[in-house]
Design an enzyme around this catalytic site. Sequence first.
Site, PDB file in Angstrom:
ATOM      1  CG  HIS A   1      24.165  84.911 106.615  1.00  0.00           C
ATOM      2  ND1 HIS A   1      24.228  83.529 106.691  1.00  0.00           N
ATOM      3  CD2 HIS A   1      23.345  85.191 105.566  1.00  0.00           C
ATOM      4  CE1 HIS A   1      23.477  82.998 105.750  1.00  0.00           C
ATOM      5  NE2 HIS A   1      22.939  83.974 105.042  1.00  0.00           N
TER       6      HIS A   1
ATOM      7  CG  HIS B   1      27.052  82.928 103.355  1.00  0.00           C
ATOM      8  ND1 HIS B   1      26.265  83.993 103.687  1.00  0.00           N
ATOM      9  CD2 HIS B   1      26.552  82.437 102.199  1.00  0.00           C
ATOM     10  CE1 HIS B   1      25.336  84.164 102.761  1.00  0.00           C
ATOM     11  NE2 HIS B   1      25.469  83.225 101.858  1.00  0.00           N
TER      12      HIS B   1
END
Length: 332
Positions: free
Chosen positions: A31, A34
């Site tokens: 997501h 990250h």
Amino acid sequence: MTLTLLRTAGELHARTRTGRRAVVMTMGALHEGHATLIRTARKIAGREGEVVVTVFVNPLQFGKGEDLDRYPRTLDADVEIAGQAGADVVFAPSVDEVYPGGEPQVRISAGPMGERLEGAARPGHFDGMLTVVAKLLHLTRPDVALYGQKDAQQLALIRRMVRDLNFGVDIVAVPTVREEDGLALSSRNRYLSPEERRTALALSRALFAGRDRHAAQEALRARAREVPSTRARAEALSAIGESRAAADAHAVATAAGGPAAIRAAARQVLDEAARLDPPLKLDYLALVDPADFTEIGDGFTGEAVLAVAARVGSTRLIDNIPLTFGSFGAAS
């Protein structure tokens, strides 16, 4: 930039390295949090360096009854997100590649810090986490590895392992990424129903309430230590003596409530969320020293972490914010 998907350490080791290698370790289901780690890694590695993103759901860090089987596996989407964020390689090994002899007989022990908070709630979790981090550091051979501040206890333990066991790698922390409503980004957020998500917002609201209380206390401490603004007040304080002035400053700081008041401000929000439908079920709320994750007391100075963990429905969520004591300013 072309991204390469690799499955074995041999393939990764065969790549030509011309600059710094930066590694971002994930369990997939990538997501924006990250992606922020990957973009930061890209800046650190530079144009001549290399960014490697590992995708591996580590069975050792899941306890009995936890969500190993239903943990999301979305490799195709992960590769796309990693490439867009600037990664050169996605290293997605199989369980057999990481643990070729089955479950390892020799593991990293997290020690006393690994038995507190998350470690108490999830026995053995940090031993499994450190074991796979150690293996992935050996398999990827990075110059620098990046981890999110949201997993503050994990980050502290990785730093301690790297220092205690002389790993030749720099560890970089990246601040927590939040959604517009304040909820910390997590792969587990996708498990929440709309009603559960509304309840889950209490985690970040509680942390912000504690942060605001802390900022007010620090402001009071700063005012208590200001140089007297008038000559008459200066002469009066001089006549009383420095010891009395110091006592006055201490009294103001104590009246503000200290760490207990910060915990209480956060706890009030969590207690209210426990009465919602669906309710929030608190695992812990703690204000700790990040050096060892023990609770701080009155008079503490330096960096601290206000951390919370709770369940909403069947989903367990964690969050934290850093606070600085003794800076005479707002929280960091």
